[in-house]
Scaffold this active site. Structure first.
Site, mmCIF file in Angstrom:
data_model
loop_
_atom_site.group_PDB
_atom_site.id
_atom_site.type_symbol
_atom_site.label_atom_id
_atom_site.label_comp_id
_atom_site.label_asym_id
_atom_site.label_seq_id
_atom_site.Cartn_x
_atom_site.Cartn_y
_atom_site.Cartn_z
ATOM 1 N N TYR A 258 95.792 -10.581 -16.191
ATOM 2 C CA TYR A 258 95.490 -11.465 -15.058
ATOM 3 C C TYR A 258 96.616 -12.434 -14.730
ATOM 4 C CZ TYR A 258 90.684 -9.864 -15.076
ATOM 5 O OH TYR A 258 89.564 -9.087 -14.978
ATOM 6 N N GLU A 334 91.545 -3.794 -16.582
ATOM 7 C CA GLU A 334 91.178 -4.887 -15.679
ATOM 8 C C GLU A 334 92.432 -5.524 -15.127
ATOM 9 O OE1 GLU A 334 88.555 -8.014 -17.109
ATOM 10 O OE2 GLU A 334 87.317 -6.567 -18.173
ATOM 11 N N TRP A 372 89.407 -5.248 -11.345
ATOM 12 C CA TRP A 372 88.268 -6.121 -11.619
ATOM 13 C C TRP A 372 88.035 -6.935 -10.370
ATOM 14 C CZ3 TRP A 372 84.767 -6.345 -15.518
ATOM 15 C CH2 TRP A 372 83.839 -7.404 -15.452
ATOM 16 N N GLU A 379 80.277 -14.850 -13.144
ATOM 17 C CA GLU A 379 81.498 -15.156 -13.893
ATOM 18 C C GLU A 379 81.171 -16.150 -15.013
ATOM 19 O OE1 GLU A 379 84.449 -13.725 -14.014
ATOM 20 O OE2 GLU A 379 85.244 -15.256 -15.355
HETATM 21 C C1 BGC Z 1 86.527 -10.344 -18.584
HETATM 22 C C2 BGC Z 1 85.541 -10.330 -17.445
HETATM 23 C C3 BGC Z 1 85.763 -11.518 -16.537
HETATM 24 C C4 BGC Z 1 87.174 -11.468 -15.999
HETATM 25 C C5 BGC Z 1 87.523 -12.623 -15.089
HETATM 26 C C6 BGC Z 1 87.906 -10.752 -18.189
HETATM 27 O O1 BGC Z 1 88.429 -11.605 -19.145
HETATM 28 O O2 BGC Z 1 86.512 -9.105 -19.224
HETATM 29 O O3 BGC Z 1 84.254 -10.326 -17.980
HETATM 30 O O4 BGC Z 1 84.845 -11.557 -15.488
HETATM 31 O O5 BGC Z 1 88.078 -11.507 -17.065
HETATM 32 O O6 BGC Z 1 87.441 -13.833 -15.752
#
Ligand code: BGC
Length: 415
Positions: A258, A334, A372, A379
């Protein structure tokens, strides 16, 4: 800019975040206790799989990752709810019939309430690993005719740090201050061992299966000169240690990416391992001057609805680095952003996918990308951050059409 022919284009979700009504999960009462916004019916997916499937098809995806809710399948210790299990089987079957590969995750943060009543010390107790193996075996027996791709744990370290580190998830402990006493030598290895046991069980039952886990990896940078060692330690603790512990028991390397974090030497003794990760959550919990005083740092990057920096340029190099270190084909399980954000989803996707593409050209063997998320979802405490390609009432969100085009053609359209 095109991707390999057999590339998987997917989206990820998790049971507790979209199904709704998971009142046997330990999280259900936890929400009340924490004063969180309630998950309630979430996105209603327990009753609306056919609608979700329509969306998956409209997005031209050829893979979908969902999780099985332990507290539904095993609502009481040892009692398996066959109907619940059958419903998951039917989802995977329907996906397969449409040429969409189901990826099934066995643990995504949520655990049955009974598990923690029975074992108040949670994963510190080895019994929990046996319980998980038992549940996983029942799921794999039922689903293996229609599923061959398994994710044992979603983000084991994010889960452990949340549940045992800073009271975010049940059982809600504060164990990071003395991480060297139990957290690192007992808690983390217990979960790694559970992964290895489940890995072996799946291969015994289904020799051709592909098994991995989804590891959250941030790009880690020292906040200031002199913080290099702190950054290295945090990177080891959050990312590499678990992967090292399960070496040899992964068929693919599942990565969730992320953002990046800055890490600084802690100036306060109660900080975990003497490092301070500059998470938005931590920053929000303190005033900006205190955050700075403790060594936190931010740069002027655009931010998403989670207040996370958008740093696509770090993504490709990180993937290449992990691929070289662990020598397994990579799946991005993700990556995504929450609205309201300072960048559009199209910009976010363009940035991250071109960075990923460069990594592939440089030699990283990447088999797929899962966004994701499929739907706006719960959340962990709030519905405010909107991660979905679709809204909860199944309308396409901004950027869904763009991702559908990418998935259809296996390439990034010219901007
Ligand atoms: C998790 C998800 C979460 C996403 C956004 C990831 O760390 O697997 O469950 O919604 O990040 O925070």
């Amino acid at each position: 800019m095109s991707f390999p022919k057999s590339f998987l284009w997917g989206a990820s979700t998790s049971a507790y975040q979209i199904e709704g009504g998971n009142d046997r999960s330990a999280l259900w009462d936890w929400e009340k206790k924490k004063g969180w916004e309630r998950s309630g019916q979430a996105a209603g997916s327990w009753e609306k799989f056919d609608e979700d499937l329509k969306i998956i098809k409209a997005l031209n995806l050829n893979a979908y990752r969902f999780s099985v809710e332990w507290s539904r399948v095993e609502p009481e210790p040892g009692r398996i709810d066959q109907n619940a299990l059958e419903r998951y089987v039917s989802w995977a079957r329907k996906l397969g019939q449409e040429g969409i590969r189901p990826f099934v995750c066995l643990h995504h943060f949520s655990e049955p309430a009974w598990l923690l009543k029975e074992n108040p010390r949670g994963w510190l107790d080895e019994n929990v690993s046996g319980r998980f193996l038992h549940f996983a075996t029942r799921v794999v027996r039922a689903l293996s005719p229609v599923v061959s791709d398994w994710v044992t744990f979603n983000e084991p370290m994010v889960f452990l740090v949340g549940a045992y580190g800073y009271h975010q998830f049940p059982p809600g402990r504060w164990m990071l201050t003395d991480a060297r006493k139990e957290f690192i030598p007992i808690l983390v290895p217990n979960m790694a061992t559970a992964h290895k046991r489940v890995y072996r069980m799946i291969h015994d039952l289904q020799p051709h299966a592909r098994v991995g886990l989804a590891q959250n990896v941030a790009a880690v940078e020292p906040a200031h000169k002199g913080d290099e060692e702190a950054a290295r330690l945090w990177d080891w603790f959050m990312h590499r240690n678990f992967l090292d512990l399960v070496k040899g028991s992964q068929d693919f390397l599942g990565l969730n990416y992320y953002t990046r974090i800055f890490v600084s030497k802690s100036k306060v003794p109660w900080m975990p391992l003497g490092t301070l990760p500059g998470y938005a959550e931590l920053e929000k919990g303190m005033t900006r001057p205190v955050f700075r005083l403790l060594g936190g740092r931010r740069d002027g990057k655009p931010r998403t609805g989670m207040d996370w920096e958008v740093v696509p340029e770090a993504f490709g190099p990180l993937v290449l680095d992990y691929h070289k270190a662990y020598k397994k084909p990579v799946l991005i399980l993700e990556n995504g952003m929450a609205e309201p954000s300072q960048v559009t989803r199209e910009e976010y996707l363009r940035g991250h996918l071109s960075s990923l593409n460069k990594a592939i050209e440089a030699g990283a063997e990447v088999r797929g990308y899962f966004h994701w998320s499929l739907l706006d979802n719960y959340e962990w405490g709030s519905f405010r951050p909107r991660f979905g390609l679709y809204t909860r009432d199944r309308r396409p969100a901004d950027g869904a059409d763009f991702y559908a085009k990418v998935a259809a053609n296996g390439e990034l359209p010219h901007g």
